[in-house]
Motif scaffolding. Structure first.
Motif, short mmCIF file in Angstrom:
data_model
loop_
_atom_site.label_atom_id
_atom_site.label_comp_id
_atom_site.label_asym_id
_atom_site.label_seq_id
_atom_site.Cartn_x
_atom_site.Cartn_y
_atom_site.Cartn_z
N PHE A 1 6.45 -5.78 9.45
CA PHE A 1 7.39 -7.65 9.13
C PHE A 1 6.90 -7.84 7.82
O PHE A 1 7.39 -9.24 7.75
CB PHE A 1 7.71 -8.11 9.88
CG PHE A 1 5.34 -8.93 11.08
CD1 PHE A 1 5.29 -9.88 10.03
CD2 PHE A 1 5.16 -8.55 12.23
CE1 PHE A 1 4.50 -10.43 10.44
CE2 PHE A 1 4.29 -8.50 12.32
CZ PHE A 1 3.54 -9.68 11.42
N PHE A 2 6.05 -7.47 6.81
CA PHE A 2 5.51 -8.27 5.61
C PHE A 2 4.90 -6.59 5.27
O PHE A 2 4.32 -5.77 6.01
CB PHE A 2 4.33 -9.45 5.76
CG PHE A 2 3.02 -8.58 6.40
CD1 PHE A 2 1.68 -8.92 5.36
CD2 PHE A 2 2.97 -8.71 7.30
CE1 PHE A 2 1.12 -8.62 5.62
CE2 PHE A 2 1.51 -8.53 7.99
CZ PHE A 2 0.51 -8.65 7.37
N CYS A 3 4.37 -7.12 3.74
CA CYS A 3 4.07 -6.09 3.33
C CYS A 3 2.36 -5.84 2.83
O CYS A 3 2.13 -7.03 2.68
CB CYS A 3 4.62 -6.33 1.25
SG CYS A 3 5.95 -6.31 1.87
N GLU A 4 2.08 -5.30 3.33
CA GLU A 4 0.75 -4.51 4.21
C GLU A 4 -0.16 -3.46 2.63
O GLU A 4 0.06 -2.97 3.25
CB GLU A 4 0.07 -4.75 5.43
CG GLU A 4 -1.29 -5.11 5.63
CD GLU A 4 -1.38 -5.27 7.27
OE1 GLU A 4 -2.93 -5.52 7.81
OE2 GLU A 4 -0.92 -3.99 7.86
N MET A 5 -1.47 -3.72 2.06
CA MET A 5 -2.17 -2.91 1.27
C MET A 5 -2.23 -1.49 1.79
O MET A 5 -1.30 -0.11 1.26
CB MET A 5 -2.96 -3.21 0.83
CG MET A 5 -3.17 -2.62 -0.20
SD MET A 5 -5.01 -3.31 -0.70
CE MET A 5 -5.99 -3.35 -0.53
N PRO A 6 -2.76 -1.09 3.00
CA PRO A 6 -2.53 0.68 3.82
C PRO A 6 -1.35 0.53 3.99
O PRO A 6 -0.51 1.75 3.71
CB PRO A 6 -3.08 -0.04 5.09
CG PRO A 6 -4.55 -1.33 4.51
CD PRO A 6 -3.45 -2.39 3.86
N LEU A 7 -0.09 -0.22 4.07
CA LEU A 7 1.04 0.92 4.61
C LEU A 7 1.73 1.19 2.83
O LEU A 7 2.36 1.79 3.51
CB LEU A 7 2.11 -0.46 4.73
CG LEU A 7 1.45 -0.07 6.17
CD1 LEU A 7 2.56 -1.84 7.49
CD2 LEU A 7 1.26 0.41 7.63
N ILE A 8 1.64 0.41 1.75
CA ILE A 8 2.35 0.81 0.47
C ILE A 8 0.94 2.04 0.19
O ILE A 8 2.04 2.83 -0.13
CB ILE A 8 1.81 -0.88 -0.38
CG1 ILE A 8 2.63 -1.54 -0.07
CG2 ILE A 8 2.59 -0.21 -1.81
CD1 ILE A 8 3.79 -1.72 0.11
N MET A 9 -0.26 1.53 0.55
CA MET A 9 -0.51 3.01 0.11
C MET A 9 -0.07 4.23 0.71
O MET A 9 0.10 5.74 0.62
CB MET A 9 -2.43 3.06 0.17
CG MET A 9 -2.99 2.04 -0.71
SD MET A 9 -4.13 1.59 0.09
CE MET A 9 -5.65 3.36 0.53
#
Length: 320
Positions: free
Chosen positions: A178-186
């Motif tokens: 539900f929010f932009c988190e660095m590991p998920l962007i990676m």
């Protein structure tokens, strides 16, 4: 920064959030909104009281005001976008909005780890070195420690988030959170992310593990000092001095440890969203309540300010 993002980077990201459970979204909207409003009010009151009441112009309340400001900023960087996505069918966030969100959330998350360690050191000095407390915890040191906490968090955010922004995503734009988190962007990247992972592990050690180690060492010394206090009243006072901070540390680190030590299964990922919801929405609201409910100084300051305002209001009515 937009020049860094290449043509394969999407203009918008889709935050899947809790879309797999649409019947739950209206309930989560009401809960998140309620907790967010209470969090802003409670933390705002802590900051206001710490600034107005001269009896609270001490290192402990200076750091507490920093924590309250951090909690307001952290929850504000995430919750408004969450509420928008929960309310309507559109679950998107612009690439700029996503970038701002993970820069700020990364910065404030790292800062809170260091700040909690600084607050534990303050409690260590108060209990283990009480006669030297005012000499050791002088205003210049307090300002330096707070500044170092904020600067350290900002530095690791700039490094880690910028490295993440450099990754080509090849059009992938669906984030299962539900929010932009660095590991998920990676995870969306279509190239090798080994460098990013190494940076993330190093940063996690410096800004999560080391501060936790300092907190444990501080409270180890505090526990030893409390055990040597002969009177039950003295031990009770020492316990009350630290209990609020211990509760806040358990809430913060407990959420992090529980979330990141889960097995990599789909149902665990869904549970992780609710844990993330807890530390982004509930914890910032609980922190000021923990300090006010267990702290006589804050409650006394609140009563004093309330009585002054009531007397001032009554006096103004008397002149009418």
């Amino acid at each position: 920064m937009m020049g860094i993002a290449n043509a394969s980077s999407p203009e918008v990201f889709v935050l899947l959030g809790f879309s797999a459970q649409p019947s739950l979204e209206p309930i989560l909207f009401i809960i998140a909104l309620g907790f967010y409003v209470v969090s802003i009010l409670d933390n705002g009151i802590i900051i206001l009281v710490s600034c107005i009441d001269v009896h609270l112009h001490t290192p402990m309340y200076f750091f507490l005001a920093n924590l309250s400001f951090l909690d307001i900023s952290f929850t504000t960087s995430i919750v408004p976008q969450l509420l928008v996505n929960l309310w309507g069918p559109q679950k998107t966030i612009s690439s700029v909005g996503c970038m701002v969100q993970f820069y700020i959330s990364h910065w404030l998350g790292a800062t809170e780890c260091v700040l909690l360690a600084v607050m534990s050191y303050d409690r260590y000095v108060a209990i283990c070195r009480p006669l030297h407390y005012t000499v050791i915890m002088h205003p210049q040191l307090c300002l330096s420690l707070a500044f170092a906490s904020w600067l350290g968090g900002l530095t690791t955010s700039i490094v880690g988030s910028t490295l993440t922004m450099l990754l080509p995503l090849c059009g992938n734009n669906r984030i299962d959170h539900f929010f932009c988190e660095m590991p998920l962007i990676m995870q969306l990247a279509c190239v090798d992310t080994s460098l990013n992972e190494v940076e993330m592990y190093v940063a996690s050690f410096i800004f999560v593990v080391l501060p936790l180690g300092l907190i444990l060492v501080s409270y180890g010394h505090i526990a030893w000092a409390v055990m040597k206090i002969r009177s039950a009243e003295g031990r009770r006072k020492a316990f009350n001095t630290c209990s609020s901070h211990v509760a806040v540390v358990i809430l913060f680190y407990g959420s992090i440890i529980f979330m990141y030590l889960q097995p990599a299964k789909s149902n665990s990922h869904e549970q992780g969203k609710f844990i993330a919801l807890f530390y982004t929405v509930v914890t910032p609201m609980l922190n000021p309540l923990i300090y006010t409910l267990r702290n006589k100084d804050v409650k006394k300051a609140l009563r004093h300010i309330a009585s002054e305002n009531c007397c001032g209001f009554a006096g103004s009515l008397g002149h009418i």
